[in-house]
Enzyme design. Structure first.
Site, short mmCIF file in Angstrom:
data_model
loop_
_atom_site.label_atom_id
_atom_site.label_comp_id
_atom_site.label_asym_id
_atom_site.label_seq_id
_atom_site.Cartn_x
_atom_site.Cartn_y
_atom_site.Cartn_z
N SER A 110 -25.46 -17.03 17.45
CA SER A 110 -24.45 -17.07 18.67
C SER A 110 -22.79 -17.42 18.24
O SER A 110 -22.77 -18.13 17.07
CB SER A 110 -24.88 -18.27 19.50
OG SER A 110 -24.10 -18.53 20.56
N HIS A 111 -22.00 -17.15 18.99
CA HIS A 111 -20.70 -17.55 18.74
C HIS A 111 -20.56 -19.09 19.03
O HIS A 111 -19.48 -19.75 18.76
CB HIS A 111 -19.61 -17.02 19.67
CG HIS A 111 -19.53 -15.47 19.24
ND1 HIS A 111 -20.45 -14.37 19.37
CD2 HIS A 111 -18.33 -14.83 18.54
CE1 HIS A 111 -19.79 -13.39 18.75
NE2 HIS A 111 -18.70 -13.58 18.52
N SER A 112 -21.52 -19.70 19.61
CA SER A 112 -21.57 -21.05 20.20
C SER A 112 -22.60 -21.84 19.55
O SER A 112 -23.55 -21.62 19.80
CB SER A 112 -21.29 -21.25 21.78
OG SER A 112 -21.75 -22.44 22.02
N GLY A 116 -17.22 -18.71 17.02
CA GLY A 116 -17.20 -17.61 16.25
C GLY A 116 -18.32 -17.63 15.46
O GLY A 116 -19.46 -18.44 15.71
#
Ligand code: ADP
Ligand code: ADP
Ligand code: MG
Ligand code: MG
Ligand code: MG
Ligand code: MG
Lengths: 213, 141, 141, 213
Positions: free
Chosen positions: B9-11, B43
């Site tokens: 995930s980006h988070s 990111g």
């Protein structure tokens, strides 16, 4: 033997005691075909209900049920919260401002409760949910009231039928709720919500028969 | 023992949250969160993903299924998979499916001891939140 | 100003993570996370959801779109919506769509000033993580 | 004028300076049609690259490019990380162990870089991505090499064409990357990645022309 607000309070307290007593068992069932929290969910909810009852004295059966409803909705945290909450709320509305419940009014309340669960969760009989305990409970309650049973007798008939209904969920494949994610693997396990429904009804029936201490 | 699952995930919070929810339904499965950059920012991180795949692999050859939250996460994920030892890389599959729903289905299926293909298939079939309600077309509004 | 978005999840981290990712792409939108129970445990909270809807509503009549992460979250969400003031409740829509993907699409669409129907429609169209890769059928494995 | 490992290092340092200088501008572009981090992403990546170059002295042009590749892949954090990383990596592989780059080898490297971006991201020309800067850059580089240009001249031609290509992304609708979520609303904004590709090429071309200080 009357079933007034005090009796309903006693019945709810008995239900709370049953939720606490069967917490581990219900969670164990939910671990098989769910997320393993049904016992904790109900125990948390009914602990909050008892705290509310300790702090207030609702004056009618409906007021007691309404307090139970809103408390469960706010505190249970799982699907069973809005389901039982809606059940108690619909029952409260259905029995109106009666100060005492006779057998017929118990049937009215139970029917509304079951219909509330169905309206909320869209489960049909055979979907392996609490509806599979509540639907036979409503039928048995109606039969008991027809043959002149009082509130306690009607509740007792409902509890017996619910226990059979819960038992009969074992061979079913779940089609609603988390257990439905398991598909065929849900077969062979008893539904936690149907089981809790039967335990709560049994506790309430016994308390009502005891006269509402 | 079973197929491992990596949640890219980006988070960091998002990955950890999906892990929490999926793990509750599938307690025995190796699910590893690979969310956020190393400094905690939003990111994806090549190194975090690489470490997560190594951790999710049980060493028995069952392999690892990776899910990612947004298209741009795929690029880092694919790159990380390409850089793995080929022996590990070849038992890894990246799946394009809804992140939360796919993760829960994949985890549950892995918990039954299903093989990687079955886990991927389950992840792919998960398409919506799947409640007894919620609009499914604007006509229902 | 614009349609608000409420993210109902069983996990506080999950809701906060989706908010983080969606907000990055749609900085101006009112997105409110309603994840976990009040004690921080896994589950959904009627009170948290109720407060989130009130917070997400801009008061201008644009309304609120709610997304939920798993079927059982729908039950609490629907109940919370039914208990809202009818005047607020009638400008609220609960959508059955993939949680992360739907949230990003809904937030982006809301950021353009779209109405509630368009936001719901965008949420419904978001179906996968949508990368340039990742298997979309087991035949691609 | 030779283009050896030292020149390539100088070119990469110039690219890093350009990334830092244009950070705000690139982020602003990405805020319009993305998540507003492209400038930060590249600046973070190239800061790490410079730190690596300060600590080691790669001996061939390919070794420099490989170091840039792995560092960008590990540190950028956005789509541009694996894309630029793959570009530098493919370029490194394509130029092999040459100790100096002539115009033809620069074309070889640039072509491999562009092909790497396409292989990674599956974007076609016109999709409003960095491919729209890199594809004309490769074409212009090939033309410059054909007419006898040295490494610096080839890079300069590539940079000019990339700048035009980046400019020409403005009217396009994005079909890859985050900007594609915007559909038609991506029209009218210049692509951040195409812009950064042109800025990096310009900086590298100027450094190569300066002789690799
Ligand atoms: N849609 C539904 N209709 C009726 N009953 C349901 C439905 N979904 C779940 N249930 C009941 O709720 C029970 C699970 O309750 P609980 O574990 O407290 O909630 P959760 O599944 O959210 O963890 C199930 O065993 C089932 O009887
Ligand atoms: N699939 C792709 N193929 C080619 N280039 C892409 C692709 N996806 C994104 N890009 C490029 O990457 C740029 C965005 O980079 P960046 O902001 O660092 O990543 P992110 O979108 O993950 O935040 C875009 O402007 C575009 O040029
Ligand atoms: Mg449960
Ligand atoms: Mg639960
Ligand atoms: Mg970006
Ligand atoms: Mg980004």
């Amino acid at each position: 033997m009357t079933c007034d607000a005090g009796t309903v309070v006693a019945a709810v307290r008995a239900a709370a005691a049953a939720a606490a007593e069967h917490k581990t068992e219900l969670t164990r069932l939910d671990r098989e075909i769910g997320d393993g929290d049904h016992g904790e969910n109900l125990a948390r909810g009914f602990t909050a209900v008892v705290a509310k009852l300790d702090a207030s004295a609702p004056e009618t059966p409906a007021a007691v049920l309404k307090l139970v409803a809103t408390t469960l909705i706010s505190t249970v945290g799982g699907a069973s919260g809005p389901l039982y909450g809606t059940a108690f709320l619909r029952a409260a509305t259905a029995i109106g401002d009666a100060s005492e419940l006779d057998g017929a009014l118990v049937v009215t309340g139970l029917t509304a409760a079951r219909d509330g669960v169905v309206a909320r969760g869209k489960a049909e009989p055979g979907d392996k949910t609490m509806v599979d305990a509540l639907t036979p409970a409503v039928q048995a309650a109606a039969a008991a009231a027809d043959s002149g049973g009082d509130a306690a007798a009607v509740l007792s008939a409902a509890a017996d039928a619910a226990a059979e209904g819960a038992e009969a969920t074992t061979p079913l494949q779940a089609r609603k709720g988390r257990a439905s994610y398991l598909g065929e693997r849900s077969i062979g396990h008893r539904d936690p919500g149907a089981t809790s429904a039967s335990l709560l009804l049994r506790a309430m029936a016994d308390a009502a028969a005891g006269g509402g201490a | 023992m079973s197929v491992g699952i990596v949640l890219v995930s980006h988070s960091a919070q998002l990955a950890a949250g999906v892990l929490e929810v999926a793990q509750q339904m599938a307690p025995g499965v190796r699910i590893v969160a690979a969310g956020g950059m190393e400094d905690g920012g939003i990111g994806t991180s090549f190194d975090t993903i690489t470490a997560a795949v190594q951790q999710a692999d049980d060493g028995d050859g069952d392999g690892v299924v990776l899910l990612y939250d947004l298209g741009s996460g795929y690029l880092t994920t694919e790159t990380a998979v390409e850089f793995l030892e080929p022996e590990l890389g070849e038992r890894v599959t990246i799946v394009d499916t809804p992140f939360v729903e796919g993760a829960v289905s994949a985890a549950l299926t892995a918990s039954f001891g299903a093989d990687r293909k079955a886990v991927v298939s389950a992840a792919l079939e998960a398409r919506t939140a799947n409640g007894p309600g919620g609009v499914r077309s604007v006509d229902e509004m």
